[in-house]
Design a protein around this motif. Structure first.
Motif, PDB file in Angstrom:
ATOM      1  N   ARG A 155     -10.537 -27.220  -9.192  1.00  0.00           N
ATOM      2  CA  ARG A 155     -10.560 -28.396  -8.327  1.00  0.00           C
ATOM      3  C   ARG A 155     -10.892 -29.659  -9.114  1.00  0.00           C
ATOM      4  O   ARG A 155     -11.574 -30.552  -8.623  1.00  0.00           O
ATOM      5  CB  ARG A 155     -11.550 -28.190  -7.176  1.00  0.00           C
ATOM      6  N   ASN A 159      -3.168 -34.418 -12.441  1.00  0.00           N
ATOM      7  CA  ASN A 159      -1.778 -34.200 -12.068  1.00  0.00           C
ATOM      8  C   ASN A 159      -1.285 -32.934 -12.756  1.00  0.00           C
ATOM      9  O   ASN A 159      -1.382 -32.814 -13.985  1.00  0.00           O
ATOM     10  CB  ASN A 159      -0.918 -35.383 -12.489  1.00  0.00           C
ATOM     11  N   SER A 178      -0.768 -30.290  -7.951  1.00  0.00           N
ATOM     12  CA  SER A 178      -1.918 -31.165  -7.704  1.00  0.00           C
ATOM     13  C   SER A 178      -1.599 -32.584  -8.136  1.00  0.00           C
ATOM     14  O   SER A 178      -0.830 -32.801  -9.086  1.00  0.00           O
ATOM     15  CB  SER A 178      -3.160 -30.661  -8.447  1.00  0.00           C
ATOM     16  N   GLY A 205      -8.046 -36.424  -5.165  1.00  0.00           N
ATOM     17  CA  GLY A 205      -7.185 -35.318  -5.561  1.00  0.00           C
ATOM     18  C   GLY A 205      -6.566 -34.624  -4.361  1.00  0.00           C
ATOM     19  O   GLY A 205      -7.142 -34.609  -3.263  1.00  0.00           O
ATOM     20  N   TRP A 207      -4.383 -30.869  -3.602  1.00  0.00           N
ATOM     21  CA  TRP A 207      -3.912 -29.582  -4.133  1.00  0.00           C
ATOM     22  C   TRP A 207      -3.105 -28.872  -3.050  1.00  0.00           C
ATOM     23  O   TRP A 207      -3.601 -28.668  -1.924  1.00  0.00           O
ATOM     24  CB  TRP A 207      -5.099 -28.705  -4.537  1.00  0.00           C
ATOM     25  N   SER A 208      -1.880 -28.488  -3.380  1.00  0.00           N
ATOM     26  CA  SER A 208      -1.027 -27.770  -2.438  1.00  0.00           C
ATOM     27  C   SER A 208      -0.507 -26.497  -3.093  1.00  0.00           C
ATOM     28  O   SER A 208      -0.204 -26.479  -4.295  1.00  0.00           O
ATOM     29  CB  SER A 208       0.160 -28.640  -1.991  1.00  0.00           C
ATOM     30  N   THR A 228      -3.161 -27.232   1.936  1.00  0.00           N
ATOM     31  CA  THR A 228      -3.362 -28.459   1.162  1.00  0.00           C
ATOM     32  C   THR A 228      -4.814 -28.893   1.297  1.00  0.00           C
ATOM     33  O   THR A 228      -5.331 -28.991   2.416  1.00  0.00           O
ATOM     34  CB  THR A 228      -2.440 -29.593   1.640  1.00  0.00           C
ATOM     35  N   SER A 401      -0.012 -30.109 -17.162  1.00  0.00           N
ATOM     36  CA  SER A 401      -0.867 -31.113 -16.529  1.00  0.00           C
ATOM     37  C   SER A 401      -0.847 -32.394 -17.356  1.00  0.00           C
ATOM     38  O   SER A 401      -0.559 -32.366 -18.556  1.00  0.00           O
ATOM     39  CB  SER A 401      -2.300 -30.598 -16.382  1.00  0.00           C
TER      40      SER A 401
END
Length: 404
Positions: A155, A159, A178, A205, A207-208, A228, A401
């Motif tokens: 977490r 990107n 993300s 942020g 996150w999916s 998400t 990333s």
């Protein structure tokens, strides 16, 4: 006679063509040599090709200007004597200091780089011809963040795009995306008696995760948006020598995907809202240019009543970077890395949750600034996807990333 004249003209044109071809080949050779010289030096930063015959004041002025472009807020002072560079007033941050030293050492014409303290006489002599900025702080600093992101943290606002295999909670084949960043708002310089840097910023942020298998779909789901998560945080960070600290208050909320709910109507009756507000405090120690260690406890201040979350958690880990090298052709730095991140949550009975990443990162400046990373990952512990937070899982993956 006419044939003779035509023969002479043809011979002259042939000679001219051969001469032009030789001159063109010589020009190409010269250009190749010039490009090779540029590749093997950092002349992209300079207005001339070499400083071999430059005077010390001339070289000093150029290097000072280059440092001010990339590291303006740190007010680094450059002194050059016999083409030996002395750097004074370096920031009280080992990672930044090493990056500045490496940057100067790469410049052509520099014989050596040393860290020095200015005497009163040198400061007075320098002030006679150099106007130094006097800054107490700076808005929107550009060079780097003070508390580097935790590479293996699932977490961490960054990107990224990744493909996972083996997740028995979300699905065997999963795509994870993300979007996130740490935006520094204001940085105070030389704060407190130890003269470190203090910064306040904002983090956000998303996150999916998408299920590409049918482990949850019962023949009805493919490429489902499962969940998400959204995060917003206010981090206050402080950096001094090999240490950096982050105090952060944040909110995180989770939302099941509409496609998932359409395919799994039973979850409509058991919908949970694992939203919470929490505060954590992390300490990071740069043990060497290769090894970083960190640790931090957290406290949940408030949670949604529909999802029980006990109060405490701890997170800790390490990052190892070795065999870094300059990529001469592209004027970049490349470094292999290995990162491990461990969490223990009270709500999970303090069981271990482990995430690991092994990969390669590329940056413009050594050690600091924005980077791109390609990596393989392995996770053994619990899911991080919303109301599946308490379910055990295990998966591997590969990803890309970009960010700090």
């Amino acid at each position: 006679m006419k044939l003779r004249r035509l023969g002479l003209i043809s011979y002259a044109l042939t000679c001219f063509s051969l001469q032009a071809s030789e001159e063109k080949e010589e020009m190409v050779t010269i250009e190749i040599d010039r490009i090779r010289t540029d590749i093997l030096t950092r002349t992209d930063n300079l207005l001339i090709d070499t400083f071999a015959d430059a005077t010390d004041p001339y070289l000093e002025g150029y290097i000072q200007a280059l440092i001010d472009v990339h590291y303006y807020e740190y007010q680094v002072v450059v002194i050059v004597k016999n083409h030996k560079v002395y750097l004074a007033n370096l920031p009280n941050n080992d990672l930044l200091s090493e990056s500045i030293i490496s940057f100067v050492d790469d410049l052509p014409g520099v014989e050596s780089v040393e860290v020095a303290d200015l005497s009163e006489a040198e400061e007075e002599a320098r002030e006679a011809y150099v106007e130094q900025p006097r800054l107490n702080g700076i808005w929107f600093p550009q060079s780097t963040v003070l508390f580097a992101p935790l590479i293996a943290d699932p977490r961490q606002p960054v990107n990224s795009v990744a493909v996972r295999w083996g997740d028995r909670v979300i699905g065997h084949d999963v795509a994870a995306i993300s979007l996130g960043d740490d935006f520094p708002i204001f940085r105070w310089l030389n704060v407190f008696r130890c003269e470190g840097d203090l910064q306040i910023g904002i983090e956000a942020g998303i996150w999916s995760v998408f299920n590409y298998s049918d482990s949850l779909g019962q023949g009805r789901g493919w490429c489902e948006l499962i969940n998400t998560d959204y995060l917003i945080a206010i981090p206050v960070t402080y950096a001094l020598n090999s240490w950096s600290f982050r105090l952060r208050i944040y909110h995180i909320s989770s939302h099941l995907g509409d496609e998932f709910l359409c395919n799994h109507s039973e979850f409509l009756k058991h919908r949970r809202n694992p939203s919470m507000e929490a505060i954590d405090f992390f300490s990071s120690y740069q043990a060497s240019s290769h090894l970083r260690l960190y640790f931090g406890p957290g406290v949940i201040l408030h949670r949604d009543p529909s999802f029980n979350m006990k109060t405490l958690y701890v997170q800790y880990g390490a990052e190892l970077r070795v065999f870094g090298s300059k990529l001469y052709y592209h004027r970049l730095y490349g470094t292999p890395f290995f990162a491990i991140h461990v969490e223990n949550w009270q709500v999970r009975d303090w069981n271990f949750d482990v995430s690991m990443k092994l990969g390669y990162e590329i940056s413009k400046l050594q050690g600091v600034g924005r980077k791109m990373r390609i990596y393989v990952e392995y996770h053994d512990g619990y899911s991080y996807e919303g109301q599946f937070f308490k379910k055990r899982t295990e998966y591997g993956g590969i990803g890309l990333s970009w960010g700090f």
